[in-house]
Scaffold this active site. Structure first.
Site, PDB file in Angstrom:
ATOM      1  CD1 TRP A   1      -2.997   1.418   0.873  1.00  0.00           C
ATOM      2  CD2 TRP A   1      -1.416   2.456   2.056  1.00  0.00           C
ATOM      3  NE1 TRP A   1      -3.454   2.667   1.181  1.00  0.00           N
ATOM      4  CE2 TRP A   1      -2.508   3.333   1.908  1.00  0.00           C
ATOM      5  CE3 TRP A   1      -0.302   2.898   2.767  1.00  0.00           C
ATOM      6  CZ2 TRP A   1      -2.517   4.615   2.453  1.00  0.00           C
ATOM      7  CZ3 TRP A   1      -0.306   4.165   3.290  1.00  0.00           C
ATOM      8  CH2 TRP A   1      -1.413   5.016   3.142  1.00  0.00           C
ATOM      9  CG  HIS A   2       3.384   2.243   3.272  1.00  0.00           C
ATOM     10  ND1 HIS A   2       2.813   1.198   3.935  1.00  0.00           N
ATOM     11  CD2 HIS A   2       3.292   3.296   4.099  1.00  0.00           C
ATOM     12  CE1 HIS A   2       2.394   1.598   5.112  1.00  0.00           C
ATOM     13  NE2 HIS A   2       2.660   2.878   5.240  1.00  0.00           N
ATOM     14  N   GLY A   3       3.802   1.740  -1.360  1.00  0.00           N
ATOM     15  CA  GLY A   3       4.450   2.084  -2.617  1.00  0.00           C
ATOM     16  C   GLY A   3       4.670   0.861  -3.472  1.00  0.00           C
TER      17      GLY A   3
END
Lengths: 380, 466
Positions: free
Chosen positions: B321-323
Site C-alpha cells: 500500500w505504501h508504494g
C-alpha cells in the site's frame, strides 16, 4: 484490549473533545459579543506574531553571518569582510562578472605603481543582481568600515532579479526587504510579458518578502552561529581578497565545465555575436532604474564613500542606455568595457572562459586595465 | 497545496469563515466540497475526475446494495473493481509490468513491453480506502447508505484528510453530518495547539532533517557507520514528524470546521513491542487493514499457522500500500515476521518468567531499533543503494568517510526530551492556564517562533507519494 484508563483510549477521548457534543455546548444566545471577541483574539494573535518576529529579526541581525545563505560565497565573504572591514579602502560589488574577473591583489599592485595605493576586496557573488547588490551595499555600509573610500558597483539593469535555481533560498529571501520587494514587484508589473507570468512573478516576490518578514529559516542558522559558528563554513582565509578564477571554482563544477564545453564547441559564434551587436532596437530610458540609481548614489555618499559604476565585459549586446546614465549625470562615474572595438581583448576567444565570463588570463588583463582606468579617473 | 505553505493560510481562513457564516448545513457542506475540490485542483485538476468517478460509483453502489433482492456481491464487486482498478492502474501497473518483464528475462525470454509511466494521483491510496470502507460497510449492513450524493462526495473529498489521511471510515464520519454543528462546540484552543504542534513537527523538525537524509540515501557508500546510523535514526524522526505532523494539522483543521477525525498516531516510539507499535503508528491504516483484510481472512481464529499466514498477507499488502516497489513488500513482510516472532514469544514465555522482565525493560529500545533498521528498506531507492545502506547499518560495513559529526547526538537528545515532554503532557497545562487574551497573544508568538525555525524550502509530505 483497551480499557477506559488505557492511554490510547484517553488520547482518543481527548481528541474527540476537540468537537464537543451539541448538548454539552451552551446555546448561541449565551455568547453575546462573540464576533467582537473573535476579532480581538485575532488582533492579539497577529500582535503576538508581529512582536515576536520583529524581536527575532532584531536578535538574528546581530549574529554575524546568520542570515546569509550557507552554500554561497556571500556568507563567507560577508564574514571575512566583517572581520577585516577596516583594512579595505576599495570594494567591488557585483555579479559573477566581478567575482570571477576582478583580482584585487593584482589590481592593488597596479594601483600602487600608478601612485594610488589601495587595499581592495572583491565582494562579487554569482547571480547577484540589482536589488541584492543594493542590499549588500546597505549591509556593507552599515558596518561602518573606517577606511572605505570607493565602492565600485557593477551597473546592471533591473530586469534580471532571481535566477530560478536561487528561488526561495535564504539568500534570496534575505534581500526582500519591504523596499526591495516593492521594487522587484514594480519591475515585474511593468515587464513586457503576459499577465499570468507577471502575476506569478509579483506573487513570488511577495512570498519572498513575507518569508523575510517571518524570519523564515533564519532561526536554526542563527542559533548555530551564536553557539560557535557553522562548522560547514570554509576557512575565510582561503578567500583572502574575494577572487576565485572560474577555472579554480570548486562549486558547481559540472555546470561550469558544461558551460565551458558549450563555449569551446561554439567559438565560431563569437564572431557572429560581435557582428550582430547593436542590431536590436535602441533601449529607452528607464525612469525606475534612474530613480533607484539616484537613491543608491545618495546612500553611498551619505556614508562618506564615493560610488564608481562598472560595466564589466563580456557584454554581447549594445548597452548605450546604461552608458547614457553617466552622460546624464545619474551615475557620477562609469567605467565601461562593453565596446569590443575599444576593448577587443575582452572579446577574444583565448581570454574567454565561456560566453559570460573571462578566463584567468582575461581576468588578469581586465584587472590591470581596471587599475589603469581607475587611477586615471581618481587622478582627474 | 501543503498545510505548511503560506497560501494555505488565506485558503483556510476563507473556508473557515464562510463555512461558519452559512446557516444551513447543506450549504456548508456544499461550500466545503467546493473548497476541497479547489484544494485538490491546486495540485492537479485533471485527477479530480478520479475522485468524482470513485464518488459516483460508491454512491450508486451504496443505493443499489440496500434494494430488496439486490445482487449484493456483484455490486460490491463493482465497487472493488472500480476503486482497486484505478489504484492498481495508476499506482501498481508499471511495477507489475516491470517485475514481470524482469522475471521473464531471468527465465530466458526477451519480452518487449513498455510501461505506462502514469503520474501517481496524490492521495489515491487514502481516498480509495475511504470509499471502500463506505461500500463494504453498507454491504455488511453496518452502515445505511446515503441518498444524498453531496454527503458521499463530501465524505470522500473533505480536504483536511483528502490527500494523506487519516483514513476516515464512513461509519465514523457520515453520522457527523446528521447533526447541526455550531462553532461553540469546537475547542478552538485545543485545535490551534494541535495545529501548532503539527506545524512544528513538519516544518521545524522534518523539513530541517530532510537534506541530511536525502544526501545519505543519494550516496550511502560515501558515509561511514556513524553517518549511516545517524541518517537511519534521522529518517525515523523525519517520517514520524512528517506524517504525524500532517495528521495533527489535518485533525486540527477538521475540528476547526466542526468535524472529528480519528487519532492516527499515539507516541509510537514509546511502544514496548511491535504489536503495540502497530496500534500506535498510522492507526487509521492499521485498523483498516485489521478490520477489512486481516479479520475477513480469518484473523487469529484459525490455527497458528493460518494466523501467521494471515499476518503475512495483511502486512505484506500493508507494505505494498505504501508504494509500488519490492522494498515496500519486503518492509511489510519484515514487520509480519516481527509480529509473528512477538506472538510466539508471548505465547511461549510465561508471564512469570524473568525473561519477561528483561523484555519489558528492553522492549522500547528494541522496538525502536527494529523500526529504525526496517525503515532503511522503506527509504532507500534502488537495489544498490538499499544494499549499501543495509550493509552500513546492519553489518557495520561502510566504505565511506562522511558522517554528520557527533552533533547529531545533541540533536537526538533535544528531540527525545521534546518528545518525552509532549508524551507526558509538559506544557499543555501551561497553555491551558492562560486567559483567553493571553492565549491568543502567546499562540501568535509561538507561531512566529516556529516560522523562524522552519525551512524555507518546504518539502512535500512524505506520505503524499503513497
Amino acid at each position: 484490549m483497551s480499557t477506559r484508563n488505557d492511554p490510547l483510549t484517553l488520547a482518543r477521548v481527548r481528541l474527540a473533545e476537540l468537537v464537543r457534543e451539541p448538548q454539552a455546548t451552551p446555546a448561541r444566545k449565551a455568547c453575546p459579543g462573540r464576533g467582537r471577541r473573535w476579532g480581538l483574539d485575532v488582533l492579539l494573535c497577529l500582535l503576538g506574531a508581529w512582536a515576536t518576529s520583529r524581536a527575532l529579526a532584531f536578535l538574528i541581525d546581530r549574529v554575524p553571518g546568520a542570515t546569509l545563505e550557507v552554500e554561497t560565497a556571500l556568507r563567507v565573504k560577508s564574514q571575512y569582510f566583517d572581520l577585516h572591514r577596516d583594512e579595505f579602502d576599495l570594494v567591488f560589488v557585483g555579479s559573477s562578472r566581478v567575482y570571477y574577473q576582478v583580482i584585487p591583489r593584482l589590481f592593488d599592485q597596479r594601483m600602487a605603481s600608478y601612485g594610488v595605493p589601495t587595499t581592495s576586496f572583491n565582494m562579487g557573488v554569482p547571480g547577484m543582481y540589482f536589488p541584492e547588490t543594493r542590499h549588500v551595499v546597505e549591509r556593507l555600509l552599515a558596518r561602518h568600515p573606517k577606511r572605505l573610500r570607493w565602492l565600485v558597483i557593477e551597473l546592471q539593469d533591473l530586469e534580471r532579479v532571481i535566477i530560478p535555481v536561487d528561488r526561495l533560498t535564504r539568500r534570496m529571501i534575505h534581500w526582500h526587504t519591504p523596499g526591495l520587494t516593492t521594487l522587484a514587484a514594480e519591475v515585474a508589473w511593468r515587464a513586457d510579458s503576459p499577465w499570468s507570468e507577471r502575476r506569478a512573478r509579483i506573487a513570488d516576490h511577495l512570498l519572498h518578502g513575507a518569508y523575510r518578514f517571518a524570519n523564515l529559516g533564519n532561526g536554526l542558522p542563527a542559533l548555530r552561529a551564536a553557539c560557535g559558528g557553522d562548522p560547514r563554513a570554509p576557512d575565510a582565509s582561503t578567500w583572502m581578497d574575494g577572487f576565485v578564477a572560474l577555472e579554480q571554482e570548486p562549486k558547481n563544477r559540472g555546470q561550469i565545465e558544461a558551460s565551458r564545453r558549450r563555449f569551446l564547441e561554439q567559438t565560431d559564434d563569437v564572431a557572429r555575436r560581435l557582428a550582430s551587436r547593436g542590431a536590436g532596437p535602441e533601449r529607452p530610458r528607464d525612469p525606475l532604474l534612474e530613480r533607484e540609481l539616484g537613491d543608491l548614489v545618495q546612500l553611498v555618499r551619505a556614508a562618506g564613500v564615493e560610488p564608481i559604476f562598472l560595466i564589466a565585459p563580456p557584454l554581447w549586446e549594445e548597452r548605450g542606455d546604461l552608458e547614457r546614465l553617466a552622460a546624464d549625470g545619474i551615475v557620477p562615474a562609469l567605467l565601461s568595457y562593453d565596446d569590443p572595438e575599444r576593448f577587443p581583448e575582452f572579446y577574444a576567444v583565448p581570454n574567454l572562459f565561456d560566453f559570460g565570463h573571462l578566463n584567468l588570463r582575461g581576468s588578469e588583463i581586465f584587472s590591470a586595465r581596471l587599475a589603469a582606468d581607475l587611477s586615471d579617473l581618481l587622478g582627474d | 497545496m501543503l498545510f505548511t505553505e503560506l497560501r494555505f493560510l488565506p485558503f483556510f481562513v476563507l473556508a473557515f469563515a464562510v463555512h461558519w457564516l452559512l446557516r444551513r448545513e447543506s450549504w456548508r457542506r456544499a461550500w466545503l466540497l467546493v473548497c476541497s475540490y479547489a484544494f485538490y485542483a491546486a495540485w492537479e485538476p485533471r485527477f479530480l475526475l478520479l475522485i468524482i468517478a470513485s464518488t459516483l460509483v460508491d454512491w450508486y453502489v451504496g443505493l443499489r446494495l440496500v434494494r430488496p433482492g439486490a445482487r449484493k456481491r456483484a455490486w460490491l464487486g463493482l465497487s472493488l473493481v472500480v476503486n482497486l482498478g484505478m489504484l492498481g492502474t495508476f499506482k501498481y501497473a508499471d511495477f507489475f509490468l516491470d517485475s514481470t518483464v524482469e522475471f521473464l528475462r531471468l527465465a530466458g525470454f526477451e519480452p518487449h513491453v513498455g510501461t505506462l509511466a502514469l503520474i501517481l494521483p496524490v492521495g489515491i491510496s487514502f481516498y480509495t480506502f475511504q470509499t471502500l470502507s463506505y461500500s463494504i460497510d453498507v454491504y455488511r449492513g453496518t452502515l445505511a447508505p446515503r441518498k444524498s450524493l453531496l454527503d458521499v462526495a463530501f465524505f470522500v473529498a473533505f480536504f483536511p484528510q483528502l490527500v494523506a489521511g487519516p483514513i476516515v471510515r464512513a461509519a465514523e464520519f457520515l453520522p457527523q453530518l446528521d447533526v447541526r454543528r455550531r462553532l461553540a462546540q469546537v475547542d478552538v484552543r485545543a485545535a490551534l495547539l494541535l495545529f501548532l504542534a503539527g506545524f512544528v513537527k513538519k516544518a521545524c523538525i522534518s523539513d530541517n532533517l530532510a537534506p541530511a537524509i536525502d544526501a545519505f540515501y543519494a550516496a550511502p557508500a560515501k558515509y561511514d557507520v556513524l553517518g549511516a546510523w545517524a541518517a537511519a535514526i534521522y529518517y525515523t524522526i523525519q517520517i514520524y514528524c512528517d506524517f504525524s505532523g500532517y495528521s495533527d494539522m489535518a485533525i486540527a483543521c477538521g475540528a476547526l470546521l466542526g468535524f472529528r477525525l480519528p487519532l492516527n498516531f499515539f507516541f509510537p516510539y514509546f511502544s514496548g513491542d511491535v504489536r503495540e507499535f502497530w496500534r500506535r503508528w498510522h492507526i487509521s491504516l492499521s485498523s483498516w487493514i485489521r478490520d477489512y483484510l486481516y479479520v475477513p481472512l480469518g484473523g487469529s481464529r484459525g490455527s497458528r499457522l493460518r494466523t501467521h499466514v494471515n499476518l503475512l498477507i495483511a502486512m505484506t499488502l500493508c507494505g505494498l500500500w505504501h508504494g509500488a516497489s519490492w522494498n515496500f513488500v519486503l518492509w511489510g513482510a519484515l514487520h509480519a515476521v516481527a509480529l509473528i516472532v512477538h506472538r510466539e514469544w508471548s505465547r511461549r514465555v510465561s508471564e512469570a518468567s524473568p525473561l519477561r522482565r528483561v523484555s519489558a525493560a528492553l522492549g522500547v529500545p528494541l522496538t525502536f531499533l527494529t523500526w529504525t533498521v526496517s525503515m532503511v528498506l522503506f527509504r532507500a531507492r534502488g537495489a544498490e543503494a538499499t544494499w549499501q545502506a543495509l550493509r552500513s547499518v546492519v553489518l557495520f560495513d561502510a566504505p565511506g568517510g562522511r558522517n554528520f559529526g557527533w552533533s547529531f547526538l545533541g540533536v537526538l537528545a533535544a528531540l527525545a526530551v521534546l518528545h518525552a515532554l509532549a508524551r507526558f503532557g509538559g506544557g499543555r497545562a501551561l497553555w491551558r492556564a492562560l486567559p483567553e487574551r493571553g492565549f491568543a497573544l502567546a499562540w501568535g508568538a509561538a507561531f512566529a517562533l516556529a516560522l523562524a525555525f522552519s525551512s524555507p524550502q518546504t518539502q512535500p509530505f512524505l506520505y503524499f507519494q503513497f
